[in-house]
Design a protein around this motif. Structure first.
Motif, mmCIF file in Angstrom:
data_model
loop_
_atom_site.group_PDB
_atom_site.id
_atom_site.type_symbol
_atom_site.label_atom_id
_atom_site.label_comp_id
_atom_site.label_asym_id
_atom_site.label_seq_id
_atom_site.Cartn_x
_atom_site.Cartn_y
_atom_site.Cartn_z
ATOM 1 N N LEU A 1 -21.824 -16.811 -17.672
ATOM 2 C CA LEU A 1 -20.824 -17.691 -18.275
ATOM 3 C C LEU A 1 -20.959 -17.697 -19.797
ATOM 4 O O LEU A 1 -19.966 -17.619 -20.523
ATOM 5 C CB LEU A 1 -20.966 -19.111 -17.728
ATOM 6 N N SER B 1 -19.889 -24.277 -21.640
ATOM 7 C CA SER B 1 -18.841 -23.464 -22.252
ATOM 8 C C SER B 1 -18.437 -24.023 -23.615
ATOM 9 O O SER B 1 -18.273 -23.270 -24.588
ATOM 10 C CB SER B 1 -17.617 -23.395 -21.335
ATOM 11 N N SER C 1 -16.024 -13.890 -15.870
ATOM 12 C CA SER C 1 -16.270 -15.335 -15.883
ATOM 13 C C SER C 1 -16.549 -15.873 -14.482
ATOM 14 O O SER C 1 -15.857 -15.530 -13.523
ATOM 15 C CB SER C 1 -15.058 -16.053 -16.466
#
Length: 472
Positions: free
Chosen positions: A63, A124, A89
């Motif tokens: 990620l 993220s 992803s």
């Protein structure tokens, strides 16, 4: 009934049977074409979705890397790089887990999905923030970034149908799921999270909120698509031994499903409404404003909250034109009740600009006449000077000086002028004066001889009776 009538009736019945058989065959064909329940592997699907929910170790690093790649792609405005990040992803696992857990009444899976999704979002955002905060070119606003700050109806449809394609493929036996598994989710989720990180890194809260709104819309609509498909496929509900617990879990799952459906519905209606506003506004500007060559349109602003359309023009706008624009906007369904505000620049009206143009042309003409007169005077002066020179100098100095050097090789310098002289201080005479310089090696006696010769030669050349010779 005659034989002919019987034959006719039999033919009609045969046609009806053929038509009925054709319809049944077409119906069976369409059902077989669109029915995907026969290829469903329920147990394997649920197991694979549950396996993809946990987020740790290699998944976390995948990620982080994909967020970095996507951020670079958004910063460089490269669609190809962003797509590459989408393919690696791992964001899809917890979202599918949310939709599945609500569909099968699995509260434990729902908790795990929500926790892992929250961890993924935080990681993220932190990764994207660090990139845009410290990368030397991280503050560049590109079309790829700006395209994720204002969601519209197309983003909602992409998320929903992408989620449908994903979960349908995920439930099918075989390998098709692995082909589109990453694409269907990552396409909708990666760029908004990177854009939200960009907004945080640059202190741009509207960008952050817009990107997170798009991410939330995509997440919920993907989960909603998963919920609907699993319900259509009749995935088995989890049964609990304790009847009270089963009832409570069922109520919680139903409540979660309702909550999940409320926000997408409201969002869909709001985005659909805003899309209608934008569509009618663009049509109004194009047809009623830009196509009118008499209007010098500058820009327009659409305020959907206050229901106001503000138009700016270069030049003064007549009251009749303002009234016409306000009447024309009433013919549009979505913006018919909007107020139209018209701002014209009176200082730049057409008449005043025309007057200024005429004055400028007049000034230029006047300046051209002045310049032409001055040029005429300059030419006259040139002619007068040339006439005076011709009168006073009937010879060319350059030619005489060249010839003098040829005749008298010992000359090193030669000059000529006319000098005004007054002996009685009343009258003025003009005297021709020649200035010469000889080589130093010549003796005085030789110089005197050569000066006498030079005088006689100059008198012939310039056609004069007297000349004064000066030795410098």
């Amino acid at each position: 009934m005659s034989e002919i009538e019987k034959d006719t009736q039999q033919s009609k019945d045969a046609v009806r049977q053929d038509a009925k058989g054709l319809w049944q065959s077409l119906k069976i064909f369409m059902v077989e074409l669109l029915d995907f329940r026969a290829d469903t592997d329920r147990e394997a699907t649920m197991q694979h979705i549950k396996n993809d929910i946990p987020f740790k170790g290699a998944t976390a690093w995948i990620l982080i890397c994909s967020i970095f790649v996507a951020s670079i792609g958004l910063n460089a405005n490269s669609t190809a790089v962003v797509i590459g990040a989408m393919l690696i992803s791992p964001l899809m696992g917890p979202i599918l887990g949310m939709g599945m857990s609500i569909a099968i009444n699995d509260i434990d899976t729902l908790k795990k999905s929500l926790i892992n999704l929250a961890i993924m979002i935080v990681l993220s955002l932190v990764t994207a923030y660090l990139f845009f905060r410290f990368f030397p070119l991280g503050n560049q606003e590109t079309s790829e970034l700006l395209g994720r700050t204002q969601p519209d109806i197309r983003d909602v449809l992409i998320a929903f149908f992408g989620g449908l394609a994903l979960i349908i493929a995920r439930t099918k036996k075989g390998t098709i799921a692995s082909v589109i598994f990453g694409v269907a989710i990552a396409t909708a989720l990666m760029p908004p999270l990177c854009t939200a990180g960009y907004g945080l890194a640059n202190g741009n809260i509207p960008y952050f909120l817009g990107a997170m709104n798009l991410f939330t819309i995509n997440t919920i609509f993907i989960a909603l698509a998963t919920f609907i498909v699993l319900k259509v496929l009749r995935f088995p509900m989890i049964k609990y031994a304790n009847s009270k617990k089963r009832k409570r879990i069922s109520q919680l799952a139903s409540l979660a499903a309702i909550i999940v459906m409320i926000y997408p519905t409201i969002t869909f209606l709001r985005v659909l409404k805003n899309s209608g506003f934008e569509s009618d506004y663009n049509s109004f500007i194009q047809k009623e404003v830009e196509l009118n060559n008499d209007l010098w349109f500058q820009k327009g602003i659409l305020d959907t909250d206050k229901k106001i359309i503000t138009l700016y023009f270069n030049g003064e706008i007549a009251d009749a034109t303002v009234t016409d624009l306000r009447n024309e906007v009433k013919g549009y369904d979505n913006i018919g009740d909007f107020e139209v505000l018209v701002n014209g620049n009176k200082n730049r009206s057409f008449d005043k600009i025309s007057d200024a143009y005429d004055r400028a042309i007049s000034d230029l003409d006047e300046k051209d006449n002045i310049i032409a007169g001055l040029q005429s005077q300059i030419e006259n002066l040139k002619n007068e000077i040339a006439g005076m020179n011709a009168k006073n100098n009937s010879f060319s100095f350059s030619e005489v000086s060249k010839d003098a050097k040829i005749e008298f090789e010992d000359l090193t310098s030669f000059g000529f002028s006319k000098m005004l002289v007054s002996n009685d201080f009343r009258t003025v005479d003009t005297v021709n004066v020649a200035s010469v310089k000889w080589k130093k090696a010549l003796s005085d006696s030789v110089v005197k001889i050569k000066e006498t010769q030079l005088k006689d030669w100059l008198k012939k050349q310039i056609k004069t009776d007297s000349i004064v010779l000066k030795n410098d």
